[in-house]
Design an enzyme around this catalytic site. Sequence first.
Site, short mmCIF file in Angstrom:
data_model
loop_
_atom_site.label_atom_id
_atom_site.label_comp_id
_atom_site.label_asym_id
_atom_site.label_seq_id
_atom_site.Cartn_x
_atom_site.Cartn_y
_atom_site.Cartn_z
N GLY A 100 0.83 -1.21 0.00
CA GLY A 100 0.00 0.00 0.00
C GLY A 100 0.85 1.25 0.00
N LYS A 122 4.85 12.29 -2.31
CA LYS A 122 5.65 11.14 -1.91
C LYS A 122 6.60 11.57 -0.80
CE LYS A 122 8.63 7.44 -3.66
NZ LYS A 122 9.13 6.80 -4.88
N ASP A 134 9.07 4.97 7.96
CA ASP A 134 8.81 6.29 8.55
C ASP A 134 7.92 7.17 7.68
OD1 ASP A 134 10.51 6.87 6.49
OD2 ASP A 134 12.19 7.53 7.76
N ARG A 185 3.95 14.21 -7.23
CA ARG A 185 3.88 13.45 -8.48
C ARG A 185 2.51 13.64 -9.12
NH1 ARG A 185 6.04 7.38 -7.11
NH2 ARG A 185 4.12 7.16 -5.89
N ASP A 266 4.06 -4.38 -7.52
CA ASP A 266 3.49 -3.15 -6.95
C ASP A 266 4.13 -1.91 -7.55
OD1 ASP A 266 5.67 -4.35 -5.35
OD2 ASP A 266 5.58 -2.48 -4.24
N ASN A 267 5.16 -2.09 -8.34
CA ASN A 267 5.80 -0.96 -9.01
C ASN A 267 5.50 -0.96 -10.51
OD1 ASN A 267 6.88 -0.03 -6.63
ND2 ASN A 267 8.85 -1.06 -6.91
P1 AMP Z 1 9.22 0.37 -2.97
O1 AMP Z 1 10.21 -0.74 -2.95
O2 AMP Z 1 9.80 1.74 -2.81
O3 AMP Z 1 8.30 0.28 -4.12
O4 AMP Z 1 8.32 0.20 -1.67
C1 AMP Z 1 7.64 -0.98 -1.33
C2 AMP Z 1 6.61 -0.70 -0.27
O5 AMP Z 1 7.22 -0.16 0.89
C3 AMP Z 1 5.54 0.28 -0.68
O6 AMP Z 1 4.34 -0.13 -0.12
C4 AMP Z 1 6.02 1.58 -0.07
O7 AMP Z 1 4.97 2.47 0.18
C5 AMP Z 1 6.67 1.11 1.22
N1 AMP Z 1 7.74 2.00 1.67
C6 AMP Z 1 8.95 2.18 1.13
N2 AMP Z 1 9.67 3.06 1.84
C7 AMP Z 1 8.90 3.45 2.87
C8 AMP Z 1 9.07 4.35 3.98
N3 AMP Z 1 10.20 5.03 4.17
N4 AMP Z 1 8.04 4.47 4.84
C9 AMP Z 1 6.90 3.80 4.67
N5 AMP Z 1 6.68 2.95 3.67
C10 AMP Z 1 7.66 2.78 2.77
MG MG Z 2 6.81 1.17 -4.83
#
Ligand code: AMP
Ligand code: MG
Length: 514
Positions: A100, A122, A134, A185, A266-267
């Site tokens: 999420g 973001k 965080d 974004r 998810d990306n």
């Molecule tokens: P990502 O690998 O950046 O696509 O992130 C994977 C998941 O981790 C997504 O659900 C992001 O929203 C969550 N996420 C990544 N970094 C953070 C962060 N610093 N705080 C909270 N959620 C994060």
């Molecule tokens: Mg992501």
Amino acid sequence: MSSPTFSRASSNRIETPLTWSNRLTALGDGFFTHLQPSPVAAPCFAACNTALLAELAWPEGIFDESHLQAFAGNATLAGSQPLATVYSGHQFGVWAGQLGDGRALWLGEANSAQGPQEIQLKGAGRTPYSRGGDGRAVLRSSIREYLCSEAMHGLGIPTTRALCLVASPEPVRREQMETAAVVTRVAPSFLRFGHFEHFSAQNDLASLRTLADHAVAHHLSECHERAALWQGNVYAALLDLVQERTARLLAQWQAVGFCHGVMNTDNMSLLGLTIDYGPFQFMDAFDPEHICNHSDHQGRYAYGRQPNVAYWNLYCLGQALAPLIDDRDMTLQVLETYKSLFPRALGDAMRAKLGLTGDLAPEAAREADWVLVEDLMQLMAAESMDFTLFWRQLSQAVLQQSQANSVQPEGWHAVTDMVLDRPRLWAWLERYTERAGHGQFARMGAQMLRHNPKYVLRNHLAETAIRQAQGGDFREIDTLHNLLKSPFDEHPGFEAYAQQPPAWAAQLEISCSS
Ligand code: AMP
Ligand code: MG
């Protein structure tokens, strides 16, 4: 999924000239949680994208002091309805369950000259989906996201856009202490494959259908027409359309040497946009096995594997949509088309890089041209040639050759000087010349200069902008943005930005940490 730790109360509300549609909110509570952003201290604009503002015909006033507070998460724009959406996904090939928007906050869908545009912050703080994170983004990764979104757009590659970048001195802990930033974004939709996987995995078919219908009604209305190819099955058409867009996107990534780095489901954007800029890289020395993400130990997302990973991800989307398509054979049949779609899209993209477009690229020559492309790519890999520089030099050489009466050996020196195995490149250049004919070189060279960029966001360029910004000077971000928004132009005086990376760049390690 509401939680008492997240504020639902409207914070400081400011007036805005933006008008809103917010159609996503009609999906209902199962799809998101309404919440307010978490404020940051002493925000300032590190970059404002006036080019995007003009494209969307949004007023300049959007970059005033009160909007700065809104883009920092310290105030709410009147008419916005901030929320974080829930999705799930496969990460590094493994089902990760619920993810999420852990640090993205959806503000709403604002009307624009390009149709309704969703706006997200973001790095605006924790959400119910932060899973221990965080909710913040650091200045380093936010600069990379801001610049790369706009670089991709400049290259003509579908992408989420970046409206502005807000920096704050607020500390954020990563491997070392860094400072916070928020990227605003913009995209027609931020829906991901993972949104569909989420409801499908829960066997919540009503929500899955609601989501798919929303996507078709508001973002992919071509599905209605395309359903005719699939016995009127609009969900098969949806998978088919997403697949086609993804295949095109991947062909475009491969053609500019772009490595995404974290192609988890998810990306993956439902609209076929490049989304979630993390440890991405534009390759310097060409290596099909190149891994840009230092956390990707197996090389799952290596450059050469990206097209297959996209297919794997489309399979996940296909599985998620299967209950709606309700015809196993048809689902498989849709998925099967990627195997011809992608090579075709890549073939077209690579032919264009060789100047073989329009009537110079007849159907009958497709296979032979692909052999020409593959032989060149093998040579480039064997010589670890700089991907961007080589294609650009070749384009220029072709254009220059057109000014002589026939092909001049010395006219190829700019490219043959780049390799050790010159006879091999000479032989290839001969076949290439024979294929097109010298008489076509003027037209081809001009085309090639529009398909082979001079400027890409190399890691070391982003790093220079990051280091200066960390010292409080944001000017390099603008300089890079200016070059990258028109990467096919020469930009006299900026040649240094088109060169191979300096020696220190070899030390740069880009990981998931952002
Ligand atoms: P990502 O690998 O950046 O696509 O992130 C994977 C998941 O981790 C997504 O659900 C992001 O929203 C969550 N996420 C990544 N970094 C953070 C962060 N610093 N705080 C909270 N959620 C994060
Ligand atoms: Mg992501």
